[in-house]
Write a protein that holds these residues in place. Structure first.
Motif, mmCIF file in Angstrom:
data_model
loop_
_atom_site.group_PDB
_atom_site.id
_atom_site.type_symbol
_atom_site.label_atom_id
_atom_site.label_comp_id
_atom_site.label_asym_id
_atom_site.label_seq_id
_atom_site.Cartn_x
_atom_site.Cartn_y
_atom_site.Cartn_z
ATOM 1 N N GLN A 11 -164.374 -40.771 -54.293
ATOM 2 C CA GLN A 11 -165.704 -40.091 -54.446
ATOM 3 C C GLN A 11 -165.423 -38.800 -55.132
ATOM 4 O O GLN A 11 -166.244 -37.962 -55.246
ATOM 5 C CB GLN A 11 -165.704 -39.759 -52.908
ATOM 6 C CG GLN A 11 -166.180 -40.719 -51.873
ATOM 7 C CD GLN A 11 -167.785 -41.457 -52.306
ATOM 8 O OE1 GLN A 11 -168.644 -40.782 -52.491
ATOM 9 N NE2 GLN A 11 -167.589 -42.891 -52.654
ATOM 10 N N GLY A 12 -164.566 -38.939 -56.015
ATOM 11 C CA GLY A 12 -164.186 -37.636 -57.096
ATOM 12 C C GLY A 12 -163.740 -36.215 -56.425
ATOM 13 O O GLY A 12 -163.986 -35.223 -56.906
ATOM 14 N N TYR A 13 -163.114 -36.466 -55.323
ATOM 15 C CA TYR A 13 -162.577 -35.104 -54.586
ATOM 16 C C TYR A 13 -161.380 -34.627 -55.534
ATOM 17 O O TYR A 13 -161.178 -33.564 -55.486
ATOM 18 C CB TYR A 13 -162.033 -35.592 -53.069
ATOM 19 C CG TYR A 13 -162.997 -35.956 -52.172
ATOM 20 C CD1 TYR A 13 -163.962 -34.872 -51.852
ATOM 21 C CD2 TYR A 13 -163.185 -37.367 -51.830
ATOM 22 C CE1 TYR A 13 -164.900 -35.124 -50.856
ATOM 23 C CE2 TYR A 13 -164.199 -37.522 -50.803
ATOM 24 C CZ TYR A 13 -165.365 -36.592 -50.370
ATOM 25 O OH TYR A 13 -166.121 -37.002 -49.393
ATOM 26 N N ALA A 14 -160.809 -35.370 -56.124
ATOM 27 C CA ALA A 14 -159.831 -34.946 -57.361
ATOM 28 C C ALA A 14 -158.507 -34.531 -56.529
ATOM 29 O O ALA A 14 -157.855 -33.810 -57.325
ATOM 30 C CB ALA A 14 -160.375 -34.056 -58.372
ATOM 31 N N GLN A 15 -158.281 -34.868 -55.428
ATOM 32 C CA GLN A 15 -156.956 -34.325 -55.028
ATOM 33 C C GLN A 15 -155.709 -35.015 -55.646
ATOM 34 O O GLN A 15 -154.746 -34.231 -55.911
ATOM 35 C CB GLN A 15 -157.005 -34.918 -53.446
ATOM 36 C CG GLN A 15 -157.787 -33.978 -52.562
ATOM 37 C CD GLN A 15 -157.774 -32.610 -52.582
ATOM 38 O OE1 GLN A 15 -156.721 -32.124 -52.282
ATOM 39 N NE2 GLN A 15 -158.593 -31.874 -53.062
ATOM 40 N N CYS A 16 -156.059 -36.059 -56.252
ATOM 41 C CA CYS A 16 -155.041 -36.729 -56.953
ATOM 42 C C CYS A 16 -154.722 -35.968 -58.182
ATOM 43 O O CYS A 16 -153.556 -36.001 -58.828
ATOM 44 C CB CYS A 16 -155.216 -38.336 -57.295
ATOM 45 S SG CYS A 16 -156.952 -38.596 -58.013
ATOM 46 N N VAL A 17 -155.785 -35.572 -58.879
ATOM 47 C CA VAL A 17 -155.667 -34.940 -60.094
ATOM 48 C C VAL A 17 -154.995 -33.642 -60.055
ATOM 49 O O VAL A 17 -154.004 -33.294 -60.701
ATOM 50 C CB VAL A 17 -157.020 -34.608 -60.653
ATOM 51 C CG1 VAL A 17 -156.930 -33.842 -61.907
ATOM 52 C CG2 VAL A 17 -157.713 -35.682 -61.202
ATOM 53 N N GLU A 29 -167.198 -34.661 -65.047
ATOM 54 C CA GLU A 29 -167.165 -34.168 -63.642
ATOM 55 C C GLU A 29 -166.611 -35.034 -62.506
ATOM 56 O O GLU A 29 -166.241 -34.600 -61.554
ATOM 57 C CB GLU A 29 -168.578 -33.517 -63.283
ATOM 58 C CG GLU A 29 -168.985 -32.367 -64.253
ATOM 59 C CD GLU A 29 -170.161 -31.731 -63.783
ATOM 60 O OE1 GLU A 29 -170.676 -31.674 -62.526
ATOM 61 O OE2 GLU A 29 -170.768 -31.000 -64.685
ATOM 62 N N GLU A 30 -167.033 -36.364 -62.797
ATOM 63 C CA GLU A 30 -166.705 -37.172 -61.919
ATOM 64 C C GLU A 30 -165.958 -38.508 -62.167
ATOM 65 O O GLU A 30 -165.423 -39.116 -61.445
ATOM 66 C CB GLU A 30 -168.041 -37.647 -60.955
ATOM 67 C CG GLU A 30 -168.797 -36.663 -60.277
ATOM 68 C CD GLU A 30 -169.921 -37.149 -59.805
ATOM 69 O OE1 GLU A 30 -170.140 -38.298 -59.731
ATOM 70 O OE2 GLU A 30 -170.661 -36.324 -59.142
ATOM 71 N N ALA A 31 -165.898 -38.758 -63.384
ATOM 72 C CA ALA A 31 -165.061 -40.248 -63.636
ATOM 73 C C ALA A 31 -163.715 -39.734 -63.768
ATOM 74 O O ALA A 31 -163.071 -39.157 -64.383
ATOM 75 C CB ALA A 31 -165.664 -40.327 -65.202
ATOM 76 N N LEU A 32 -163.032 -40.731 -63.055
ATOM 77 C CA LEU A 32 -161.275 -40.715 -62.759
ATOM 78 C C LEU A 32 -160.909 -41.410 -63.742
ATOM 79 O O LEU A 32 -161.121 -42.790 -64.131
ATOM 80 C CB LEU A 32 -160.830 -41.014 -61.324
ATOM 81 C CG LEU A 32 -159.611 -40.957 -61.247
ATOM 82 C CD1 LEU A 32 -158.939 -39.534 -61.055
ATOM 83 C CD2 LEU A 32 -159.244 -41.705 -59.933
#
Length: 69
Positions: A11-17, A29-32
């Motif tokens: 869902q693009g929360y980006a915790q992994c980033v 903004e949203e593509a991982l």
């Protein structure tokens, strides 16, 4: 270790980033984007990222296949 991210679940929360920027990054903004073969020095960060993922989209393991099984 190898990882697969279920991009239909992400869902693009980006915790992994934030936790493992050497492996995960956002494109726009949203593509991982991610590196499937995790470097040894990033293993612990990737484990933390998998646990922190709110939708549990990150699958990791030695025998992870391209389709996530």
């Amino acid at each position: 270790m190898r990882i697969v991210v279920d991009l239909t679940r992400c869902q693009g929360y980006a915790q992994c980033v934030f936790l493992a920027p050497g492996v995960f990054r956002l494109h726009g903004e949203e593509a991982l984007l991610y590196t499937p073969a995790v470097p040894d020095d990033q293993l612990e960060r990737v484990r933390q990222a998998a646990v922190a993922c709110p939708v549990q989209a990150i699958v990791l393991g030695e025998a992870v296949s391209v389709d996530g099984r």
